[in-house]
Design a protein around this motif. Structure first.
Motif, PDB file in Angstrom:
ATOM      1  N   ARG A 187      -1.700  14.237   4.896  1.00 41.04           N
ATOM      2  CA  ARG A 187      -2.305  14.440   6.220  1.00 41.04           C
ATOM      3  C   ARG A 187      -3.821  14.561   6.139  1.00 41.04           C
ATOM      4  O   ARG A 187      -4.542  13.955   6.929  1.00 41.04           O
ATOM      5  CB  ARG A 187      -1.737  15.685   6.896  1.00 41.04           C
ATOM      6  CG  ARG A 187      -0.387  15.466   7.489  1.00 41.04           C
ATOM      7  CD  ARG A 187       0.104  16.709   8.245  1.00 41.04           C
ATOM      8  NE  ARG A 187       1.384  16.447   8.861  1.00 41.04           N
ATOM      9  CZ  ARG A 187       1.545  15.788  10.001  1.00 41.04           C
ATOM     10  NH1 ARG A 187       0.505  15.358  10.653  1.00 41.04           N
ATOM     11  NH2 ARG A 187       2.748  15.581  10.489  1.00 41.04           N
ATOM     12  N   SER A 188      -4.315  15.351   5.192  1.00 38.21           N
ATOM     13  CA  SER A 188      -5.765  15.541   5.110  1.00 38.21           C
ATOM     14  C   SER A 188      -6.473  14.248   4.707  1.00 38.21           C
ATOM     15  O   SER A 188      -7.566  13.970   5.189  1.00 38.21           O
ATOM     16  CB  SER A 188      -6.112  16.677   4.151  1.00 38.21           C
ATOM     17  OG  SER A 188      -5.787  16.342   2.823  1.00 38.21           O
ATOM     18  N   THR A 189      -5.835  13.442   3.878  1.00 33.01           N
ATOM     19  CA  THR A 189      -6.426  12.166   3.487  1.00 33.01           C
ATOM     20  C   THR A 189      -6.435  11.195   4.661  1.00 33.01           C
ATOM     21  O   THR A 189      -7.450  10.540   4.928  1.00 33.01           O
ATOM     22  CB  THR A 189      -5.670  11.545   2.288  1.00 33.01           C
ATOM     23  OG1 THR A 189      -5.723  12.457   1.199  1.00 33.01           O
ATOM     24  CG2 THR A 189      -6.294  10.226   1.873  1.00 33.01           C
ATOM     25  N   SER A 242      -7.411  -0.273   2.403  1.00 23.65           N
ATOM     26  CA  SER A 242      -7.195   1.143   2.714  1.00 23.65           C
ATOM     27  C   SER A 242      -5.954   1.681   2.017  1.00 23.65           C
ATOM     28  O   SER A 242      -5.931   2.817   1.547  1.00 23.65           O
ATOM     29  CB  SER A 242      -7.040   1.345   4.224  1.00 23.65           C
ATOM     30  OG  SER A 242      -8.220   0.985   4.902  1.00 23.65           O
ATOM     31  N   LEU A 243      -4.904   0.861   1.943  1.00 25.89           N
ATOM     32  CA  LEU A 243      -3.671   1.277   1.265  1.00 25.89           C
ATOM     33  C   LEU A 243      -3.924   1.521  -0.224  1.00 25.89           C
ATOM     34  O   LEU A 243      -3.428   2.500  -0.787  1.00 25.89           O
ATOM     35  CB  LEU A 243      -2.574   0.230   1.452  1.00 25.89           C
ATOM     36  CG  LEU A 243      -2.049   0.093   2.882  1.00 25.89           C
ATOM     37  CD1 LEU A 243      -1.156  -1.135   2.995  1.00 25.89           C
ATOM     38  CD2 LEU A 243      -1.305   1.339   3.305  1.00 25.89           C
ATOM     39  N   ALA A 244      -4.704   0.650  -0.837  1.00 27.93           N
ATOM     40  CA  ALA A 244      -5.030   0.828  -2.253  1.00 27.93           C
ATOM     41  C   ALA A 244      -5.847   2.099  -2.452  1.00 27.93           C
ATOM     42  O   ALA A 244      -5.612   2.867  -3.391  1.00 27.93           O
ATOM     43  CB  ALA A 244      -5.791  -0.387  -2.772  1.00 27.93           C
ATOM     44  N   GLU A 245      -6.793   2.334  -1.553  1.00 31.68           N
ATOM     45  CA  GLU A 245      -7.620   3.544  -1.635  1.00 31.68           C
ATOM     46  C   GLU A 245      -6.780   4.805  -1.404  1.00 31.68           C
ATOM     47  O   GLU A 245      -6.939   5.801  -2.111  1.00 31.68           O
ATOM     48  CB  GLU A 245      -8.744   3.454  -0.603  1.00 31.68           C
ATOM     49  CG  GLU A 245      -9.786   4.526  -0.765  1.00 31.68           C
ATOM     50  CD  GLU A 245     -10.980   4.324   0.150  1.00 31.68           C
ATOM     51  OE1 GLU A 245     -11.898   5.158   0.061  1.00 31.68           O
ATOM     52  OE2 GLU A 245     -11.008   3.374   0.945  1.00 31.68           O
ATOM     53  N   LEU A 246      -5.864   4.750  -0.436  1.00 34.37           N
ATOM     54  CA  LEU A 246      -4.968   5.870  -0.180  1.00 34.37           C
ATOM     55  C   LEU A 246      -4.142   6.191  -1.424  1.00 34.37           C
ATOM     56  O   LEU A 246      -4.031   7.351  -1.816  1.00 34.37           O
ATOM     57  CB  LEU A 246      -4.041   5.550   0.997  1.00 34.37           C
ATOM     58  CG  LEU A 246      -2.949   6.572   1.303  1.00 34.37           C
ATOM     59  CD1 LEU A 246      -3.560   7.892   1.772  1.00 34.37           C
ATOM     60  CD2 LEU A 246      -1.981   6.019   2.335  1.00 34.37           C
ATOM     61  N   ALA A 247      -3.588   5.170  -2.045  1.00 28.34           N
ATOM     62  CA  ALA A 247      -2.778   5.368  -3.247  1.00 28.34           C
ATOM     63  C   ALA A 247      -3.598   6.020  -4.357  1.00 28.34           C
ATOM     64  O   ALA A 247      -3.129   6.960  -5.011  1.00 28.34           O
ATOM     65  CB  ALA A 247      -2.187   4.040  -3.723  1.00 28.34           C
ATOM     66  N   ASP A 269       2.533  -0.187  -5.941  1.00 22.08           N
ATOM     67  CA  ASP A 269       2.054  -0.909  -4.764  1.00 22.08           C
ATOM     68  C   ASP A 269       3.067  -0.927  -3.623  1.00 22.08           C
ATOM     69  O   ASP A 269       2.710  -0.749  -2.465  1.00 22.08           O
ATOM     70  CB  ASP A 269       1.687  -2.354  -5.129  1.00 22.08           C
ATOM     71  CG  ASP A 269       0.454  -2.434  -6.012  1.00 22.08           C
ATOM     72  OD1 ASP A 269      -0.322  -1.460  -6.051  1.00 22.08           O
ATOM     73  OD2 ASP A 269       0.266  -3.470  -6.665  1.00 22.08           O
ATOM     74  N   ASP A 270       4.334  -1.135  -3.951  1.00 25.17           N
ATOM     75  CA  ASP A 270       5.348  -1.231  -2.897  1.00 25.17           C
ATOM     76  C   ASP A 270       5.706   0.121  -2.287  1.00 25.17           C
ATOM     77  O   ASP A 270       6.354   0.186  -1.253  1.00 25.17           O
ATOM     78  CB  ASP A 270       6.610  -1.926  -3.415  1.00 25.17           C
ATOM     79  CG  ASP A 270       7.301  -1.164  -4.534  1.00 25.17           C
ATOM     80  OD1 ASP A 270       6.641  -0.369  -5.233  1.00 25.17           O
ATOM     81  OD2 ASP A 270       8.512  -1.379  -4.714  1.00 25.17           O
ATOM     82  N   GLU A 271       5.274   1.201  -2.900  1.00 28.79           N
ATOM     83  CA  GLU A 271       5.561   2.536  -2.365  1.00 28.79           C
ATOM     84  C   GLU A 271       4.579   2.950  -1.277  1.00 28.79           C
ATOM     85  O   GLU A 271       4.849   3.868  -0.504  1.00 28.79           O
ATOM     86  CB  GLU A 271       5.559   3.571  -3.494  1.00 28.79           C
ATOM     87  CG  GLU A 271       6.689   3.354  -4.471  1.00 28.79           C
ATOM     88  CD  GLU A 271       6.602   4.234  -5.696  1.00 28.79           C
ATOM     89  OE1 GLU A 271       7.664   4.493  -6.279  1.00 28.79           O
ATOM     90  OE2 GLU A 271       5.494   4.654  -6.082  1.00 28.79           O
ATOM     91  N   ALA A 272       3.447   2.288  -1.216  1.00 26.88           N
ATOM     92  CA  ALA A 272       2.448   2.561  -0.175  1.00 26.88           C
ATOM     93  C   ALA A 272       2.037   1.242   0.464  1.00 26.88           C
ATOM     94  O   ALA A 272       0.870   0.897   0.541  1.00 26.88           O
ATOM     95  CB  ALA A 272       1.244   3.286  -0.757  1.00 26.88           C
ATOM     96  N   ALA A 273       3.025   0.487   0.913  1.00 20.71           N
ATOM     97  CA  ALA A 273       2.785  -0.805   1.545  1.00 20.71           C
ATOM     98  C   ALA A 273       2.605  -0.633   3.050  1.00 20.71           C
ATOM     99  O   ALA A 273       2.916   0.418   3.608  1.00 20.71           O
ATOM    100  CB  ALA A 273       3.963  -1.745   1.257  1.00 20.71           C
ATOM    101  N   ALA A 274       2.117  -1.667   3.703  1.00 21.68           N
ATOM    102  CA  ALA A 274       1.818  -1.615   5.132  1.00 21.68           C
ATOM    103  C   ALA A 274       3.015  -1.178   5.970  1.00 21.68           C
ATOM    104  O   ALA A 274       2.872  -0.422   6.925  1.00 21.68           O
ATOM    105  CB  ALA A 274       1.313  -2.976   5.612  1.00 21.68           C
ATOM    106  N   ARG A 275       4.192  -1.629   5.620  1.00 19.83           N
ATOM    107  CA  ARG A 275       5.379  -1.315   6.416  1.00 19.83           C
ATOM    108  C   ARG A 275       6.070  -0.014   5.981  1.00 19.83           C
ATOM    109  O   ARG A 275       7.065   0.388   6.559  1.00 19.83           O
ATOM    110  CB  ARG A 275       6.365  -2.474   6.366  1.00 19.83           C
ATOM    111  CG  ARG A 275       5.775  -3.753   6.895  1.00 19.83           C
ATOM    112  CD  ARG A 275       6.756  -4.556   7.699  1.00 19.83           C
ATOM    113  NE  ARG A 275       6.245  -5.862   8.087  1.00 19.83           N
ATOM    114  CZ  ARG A 275       5.435  -6.085   9.097  1.00 19.83           C
ATOM    115  NH1 ARG A 275       4.979  -5.089   9.799  1.00 19.83           N
ATOM    116  NH2 ARG A 275       5.052  -7.297   9.401  1.00 19.83           N
TER     117      ARG A 275
END
Length: 85
Positions: free
Chosen positions: A9-11, A38-43, A56-62
């Motif tokens: 949440r904070s991120t 953004s997804l790569a940065e979030l990960a 990569d597939d654990e923090a994908a767009a969907r």
């Protein structure tokens, strides 16, 4: 709130300007406005904060917020740390 939920949440709110009210379990990361960069940065941020590896597939767009939270919580609980988790 668990360390995983707090970190996620904070991120999302602090780094990616996602309104707190939009961070609900069934919201996809894409629907929150995160693109592939953004997804790569979030990960990377979550990996550093929580000490877990994110594929990569654990923090994908969907991926939904709920799915990512569950994946991270499972990995976080299994990761040995300086204090009991």
């Amino acid at each position: 709130m668990s360390p995983v939920q707090t970190s996620l949440r904070s991120t999302l709110t602090g780094k990616f300007d996602v309104p707190e009210s939009e961070i609900v379990p069934d919201a996809t990361l894409e629907s929150l406005g995160l693109d592939s960069l953004s997804l790569a940065e979030l990960a990377l941020i979550l990996q550093e904060e929580l000490g877990v590896e994110i594929q990569d597939d654990e923090a994908a767009a969907r991926t939904t917020v709920g799915e990512l939270t569950q994946t991270l919580a499972t990995k976080y609980a299994a990761t040995p740390g300086p204090t009991a988790r």
